[in-house]
Design an enzyme around this catalytic site. Structure first.
Site, PDB file in Angstrom:
ATOM      1  N   LYS A  86      15.280 -60.424  60.310  1.00 13.80           N
ATOM      2  CA  LYS A  86      14.635 -61.013  59.137  1.00 13.80           C
ATOM      3  C   LYS A  86      14.424 -59.922  58.099  1.00 13.80           C
ATOM      4  O   LYS A  86      13.844 -58.865  58.400  1.00 13.80           O
ATOM      5  CB  LYS A  86      13.302 -61.611  59.571  1.00 13.80           C
ATOM      6  CG  LYS A  86      12.854 -62.811  58.784  1.00 13.80           C
ATOM      7  CD  LYS A  86      11.644 -63.415  59.468  1.00 13.80           C
ATOM      8  CE  LYS A  86      11.007 -64.498  58.666  1.00 13.80           C
ATOM      9  NZ  LYS A  86       9.637 -64.746  59.111  1.00 13.80           N
TER      10      LYS A  86
HETATM   11  C1  E4P Z   1       8.451 -67.725  58.397  1.00 12.80           C
HETATM   12  O1  E4P Z   1       9.591 -67.315  58.473  1.00 12.80           O
HETATM   13  C2  E4P Z   1       7.466 -67.185  57.438  1.00 12.80           C
HETATM   14  O2  E4P Z   1       7.269 -65.841  57.636  1.00 12.80           O
HETATM   15  C3  E4P Z   1       6.161 -67.938  57.552  1.00 12.80           C
HETATM   16  O3  E4P Z   1       6.453 -69.331  57.600  1.00 12.80           O
HETATM   17  C4  E4P Z   1       5.186 -67.612  56.447  1.00 12.80           C
HETATM   18  O4  E4P Z   1       4.110 -68.499  56.513  1.00 12.80           O
HETATM   19  P1  E4P Z   1       2.746 -68.265  55.719  1.00 12.80           P
HETATM   20  O5  E4P Z   1       2.997 -68.464  54.268  1.00 12.80           O
HETATM   21  O6  E4P Z   1       1.827 -69.326  56.274  1.00 12.80           O
HETATM   22  O7  E4P Z   1       2.294 -66.871  56.027  1.00 12.80           O
END
Ligand code: E4P
Length: 226
Positions: A86
Site C-alpha cells: 500500500k
Molecule cells: C483503507 O485502506 C484505509 O486506510 C481506511 O479505510 C481509512 O479509513 P479511515 O478514514 O476511517 O481512517
C-alpha cells in the site's frame, strides 16, 4: 462487489473469514497502532493476516521518498504471495509504484481523493486504488459522489497494459463508515469495499430479518407444542 475487511485485528479477521464472504484485508499504520502493534512485530503480524485470508492483504509503506517506499515494498512483498504493497498517492508514491509494478509487485494506491490522482495511480501501474469516502464526509463533502466520479473516470479507459500481468486496476471504496456507503458503492458498480468489522456486521443485519426470525421461532414453538 467484493468485501475486504479494513482492520489489523486478528480476531476480527478470523471471525469475518469464517463467514465465507471476505475476499481480502486492508491495513494501515493507524489500524496497526489501534491493536497495540509494535514495530518489531509488524512483518510477523502481516504474515499472520496473510495466513488467515485467502486473498490480497494490503500492508502500508511509511517511507516518504521513492527509494524508501521501494525498499519497504520489496521487503513487504517477501512476507507472503498475497501481500499487496500500500502506497500513498503522491509524487514519490507514484514513482515507487511504477518501480514495484515493473518488478511484478501489486500495489494499492491509498489516500486517493480525486479523479486525476486515480488516473495517475492507474498509469503508474497500481493494481488497486483506494478513494476515501468517509474523510470527505468528515469535511462536509459528499464522499460517495467523489467515489462515483473516480469509478466512472477509470472505467472510461483500458489500463490493463499498465500494471502487473495484464490485470486491470480495481477500485476499493475505503474509509467506509456505514452500510449505506457500501450500498451506494455497490449501486455504482465499485469493485471492492473495504469495511471495518463493525460496519460489516451492520451489513449483515436488517431489522426485518431480526423480526422475521423472531416470528418464525415463535411459530415454530407453536408447531412443537401442537
Ligand atoms: C483503507 O485502506 C484505509 O486506510 C481506511 O479505510 C481509512 O479509513 P479511515 O478514514 O476511517 O481512517
Amino acid at each position: 462487489m467484493k468485501f475486504f475487511l479494513d482492520t489489523a485485528d486478528l480476531n476480527e479477521i478470523e471471525e469475518a473469514a469464517s463467514w465465507g464472504a471476505i475476499a481480502g484485508v486492508t491495513t494501515n499504520p493507524s489500524l496497526y497502532a489501534k491493536i497495540g502493534g509494535r514495530l518489531d512485530d509488524f512483518q510477523s503480524h502481516i504474515k499472520r493476516i496473510c495466513d488467515l485470508i485467502d486473498g490480497p492483504v494490503s500492508a502500508e509503506t511509511v517511507g516518504t521518498t521513492r527509494d524508501e517506499i521501494v525498499r519497504e515494498g520489496l521487503e513487504l512483498a517477501t512476507i507472503a504471495p498475497n501481500v499487496v504493497v500500500k502506497v500513498p498517492t503522491m509524487v514519490e508514491g507514484l514513482a515507487a509504484t511504477r518501480v514495484l509494478a515493473d518488478k511484478g509487485i501489486r500495489v494499492n494506491m491509498t489516500l486517493c481523493f480525486s479523479v486525476p490522482q486515480a488516473l495517475l495511480a492507474a498509469r503508474a501501474g497500481a493494481r488497486y486504488v483506494s478513494p476515501f469516502v468517509g474523510r470527505f464526509d468528515d469535511i462536509s463533502e459528499d464522499g460517495i459522489e467523489q467515489l462515483g466520479g473516480i469509478a466512472t473516470a477509470l472505467s472510461n479507459y483500458d489500463f490493463s497494459s499498465c500494471g502487473v500481468d495484464g490485470e486491470s486496476i480495481e477500485v476499493i471504496a475505503a474509509s467506509v463508515r456505514s452500510a449505506n456507503h457500501v450500498t451506494q458503492a455497490a449501486l455504482m458498480g465499485v469493485d471492492i469495499a473495504t469495511v471495518p468489522f463493525g460496519v460489516l456486521k451492520k451489513c449483515v443485519e436488517h431489522p426485518l430479518t431480526t423480526n422475521g426470525l423472531a416470528r418464525f421461532m415463535a411459530d415454530w414453538e407453536k408447531v412443537k407444542n401442537a
